[in-house]
Design an enzyme around this catalytic site. Structure first.
Site, PDB file in Angstrom:
ATOM      1  N   SER A  94       0.836  -1.201   0.000  1.00 57.18           N
ATOM      2  CA  SER A  94       0.000   0.000   0.000  1.00 57.18           C
ATOM      3  C   SER A  94       0.869   1.249   0.000  1.00 57.18           C
ATOM      4  O   SER A  94       1.627   1.498   0.944  1.00 57.18           O
ATOM      5  CB  SER A  94      -0.914   0.012   1.220  1.00 57.18           C
ATOM      6  OG  SER A  94      -1.576   1.261   1.316  1.00 57.18           O
TER       7      SER A  94
ATOM      8  N   HIS B 215      -0.922  -1.082  -4.472  1.00 62.87           N
ATOM      9  CA  HIS B 215      -2.234  -0.768  -3.906  1.00 62.87           C
ATOM     10  C   HIS B 215      -2.311   0.732  -3.652  1.00 62.87           C
ATOM     11  O   HIS B 215      -1.504   1.293  -2.903  1.00 62.87           O
ATOM     12  CB  HIS B 215      -2.436  -1.545  -2.606  1.00 62.87           C
ATOM     13  CG  HIS B 215      -3.811  -1.457  -2.048  1.00 62.87           C
ATOM     14  ND1 HIS B 215      -4.859  -2.225  -2.517  1.00 62.87           N
ATOM     15  CD2 HIS B 215      -4.327  -0.688  -1.051  1.00 62.87           C
ATOM     16  CE1 HIS B 215      -5.948  -1.941  -1.832  1.00 62.87           C
ATOM     17  NE2 HIS B 215      -5.654  -0.996  -0.941  1.00 62.87           N
TER      18      HIS B 215
ATOM     19  N   MET C 169      -8.735   8.407  -0.986  1.00 57.25           N
ATOM     20  CA  MET C 169      -9.631   8.767   0.122  1.00 57.25           C
ATOM     21  C   MET C 169     -10.118  10.199  -0.049  1.00 57.25           C
ATOM     22  O   MET C 169      -9.337  11.092  -0.390  1.00 57.25           O
ATOM     23  CB  MET C 169      -8.920   8.592   1.461  1.00 57.25           C
ATOM     24  CG  MET C 169      -8.458   7.161   1.696  1.00 57.25           C
ATOM     25  SD  MET C 169      -7.841   6.853   3.372  1.00 57.25           S
ATOM     26  CE  MET C 169      -6.190   7.481   3.242  1.00 57.25           C
TER      27      MET C 169
ATOM     28  N   HIS D  61      -7.996   1.370  -4.786  1.00 60.90           N
ATOM     29  CA  HIS D  61      -9.015   1.150  -3.757  1.00 60.90           C
ATOM     30  C   HIS D  61      -9.682   2.490  -3.483  1.00 60.90           C
ATOM     31  O   HIS D  61      -9.103   3.370  -2.845  1.00 60.90           O
ATOM     32  CB  HIS D  61      -8.323   0.590  -2.512  1.00 60.90           C
ATOM     33  CG  HIS D  61      -9.219   0.388  -1.340  1.00 60.90           C
ATOM     34  ND1 HIS D  61      -8.740   0.169  -0.064  1.00 60.90           N
ATOM     35  CD2 HIS D  61     -10.578   0.375  -1.225  1.00 60.90           C
ATOM     36  CE1 HIS D  61      -9.750   0.028   0.768  1.00 60.90           C
ATOM     37  NE2 HIS D  61     -10.875   0.167   0.096  1.00 60.90           N
TER      38      HIS D  61
ATOM     39  N   MET E 213     -11.924   4.700  -1.626  1.00 61.37           N
ATOM     40  CA  MET E 213     -12.656   4.945  -0.388  1.00 61.37           C
ATOM     41  C   MET E 213     -13.306   6.324  -0.492  1.00 61.37           C
ATOM     42  O   MET E 213     -12.953   7.270   0.214  1.00 61.37           O
ATOM     43  CB  MET E 213     -11.706   4.845   0.812  1.00 61.37           C
ATOM     44  CG  MET E 213     -11.251   3.422   1.073  1.00 61.37           C
ATOM     45  SD  MET E 213     -10.134   3.277   2.498  1.00 61.37           S
ATOM     46  CE  MET E 213      -8.567   3.509   1.660  1.00 61.37           C
TER      47      MET E 213
ATOM     48  N   MET F 147     -11.909  -5.530   4.431  1.00 53.97           N
ATOM     49  CA  MET F 147     -11.151  -4.642   5.310  1.00 53.97           C
ATOM     50  C   MET F 147     -10.980  -5.319   6.668  1.00 53.97           C
ATOM     51  O   MET F 147     -11.959  -5.794   7.256  1.00 53.97           O
ATOM     52  CB  MET F 147     -11.868  -3.309   5.487  1.00 53.97           C
ATOM     53  CG  MET F 147     -11.912  -2.434   4.241  1.00 53.97           C
ATOM     54  SD  MET F 147     -10.262  -1.969   3.633  1.00 53.97           S
ATOM     55  CE  MET F 147      -9.573  -1.117   5.060  1.00 53.97           C
TER      56      MET F 147
ATOM     57  N   SER G  77       2.570  -0.611   6.470  1.00 54.04           N
ATOM     58  CA  SER G  77       3.657  -0.382   7.426  1.00 54.04           C
ATOM     59  C   SER G  77       4.646  -1.543   7.451  1.00 54.04           C
ATOM     60  O   SER G  77       5.853  -1.339   7.587  1.00 54.04           O
ATOM     61  CB  SER G  77       3.082  -0.164   8.832  1.00 54.04           C
ATOM     62  OG  SER G  77       2.213   0.947   8.851  1.00 54.04           O
TER      63      SER G  77
END
Length: 222
Positions: A7, A32, A36, A65, A67, A136, A197
């Site tokens: 990500s 990814h 947002m 993705h 969101m 999720m 992370s």
């Protein structure tokens, strides 16, 4: 084939090109990209200008993705920017079937995401129409969260449902994925793991390689 989708949200935004090169060298399969809008989720991330610029930097598959509220409105722009797989949230689409069909008509793969507490029943009438389901495993909007344990059972239930229908649809898991729980998620039925992370903190190339090697050695779901 099991796939790793680092990500970008967890990367160093002052050196995106370098960080992307390192995950590519480590063997990642997808990139990814968390979009947002500050409405569906509290945070705002990045949009088509950034994604469009990144497209020339890598051959990784762009897994976008979204969101955002009513994401189908913007799907064409993201395809133009380089998206190859667009995932929308069931909770964010007033007309989910229409959104899925609209994205499919753009010539890209389409996925549907569910928040942790959203029932799998939301997929009952759309399951045959999508390439991937994103489960999720944290509440969306922020990186660095801890995996929600009950999602493992949700993965198993979804895999059983797909098997009953004779579908090989990918199950992507996003949120709190680490080397410590990746094997469990694959055994539950996941086929695409999003890690942020756990990839971008420390040696990015080696972290990526460790995930890829783990996936290559994993037994599939039972």
């Amino acid at each position: 084939m099991l796939k790793l989708a680092p990500s970008l949200l967890a990367a160093d935004f002052s050196r995106l090109n370098e960080d992307i090169r390192r995950i590519e060298e480590g063997g990642a399969h997808y990139l990814h990209l968390d979009v947002m809008d500050g409405a569906f989720v509290p945070s705002i991330s990045f949009g088509t200008p950034v994604i469009g610029k990144l497209r020339s930097c890598t051959k990784l598959k762009f897994d976008v993705h979204m969101m955002v509220e009513e994401p189908a409105r913007f799907a064409g722009d993201y395809v133009e920017a380089g998206a190859e797989l667009i995932t929308v949230h069931a909770e964010a689409c007033r007309h989910l079937d229409r959104a899925v069909r609209q994205i499919r008509s753009l010539g890209v793969q389409v996925g549907v995401a569910l928040n942790p507490a959203t029932s799998l029943s939301a997929l009952d009438y759309i399951l045959n129409e999508v390439d991937m389901i994103l489960l999720m495993s944290v509440n969306p909007g922020f990186g660095g969260q801890t995996y929600i344990p009950y999602v493992t059972e949700k993965i198993k239930l979804l895999r059983s449902c797909l098997n009953e229908r004779g579908l090989s649809t990918d199950i992507q898991v996003d949120g709190g994925v680490t080397l410590a729980n990746a094997g469990e998620l694959v055994r539950a039925g996941a086929t695409v793991l999003v890690a942020g992370s756990a990839i971008f903190k420390g040696d990015i190339r080696e972290n990526t390689r460790a995930f890829v090697e783990l996936l290559e050695g994993c037994e599939p779901w039972i």
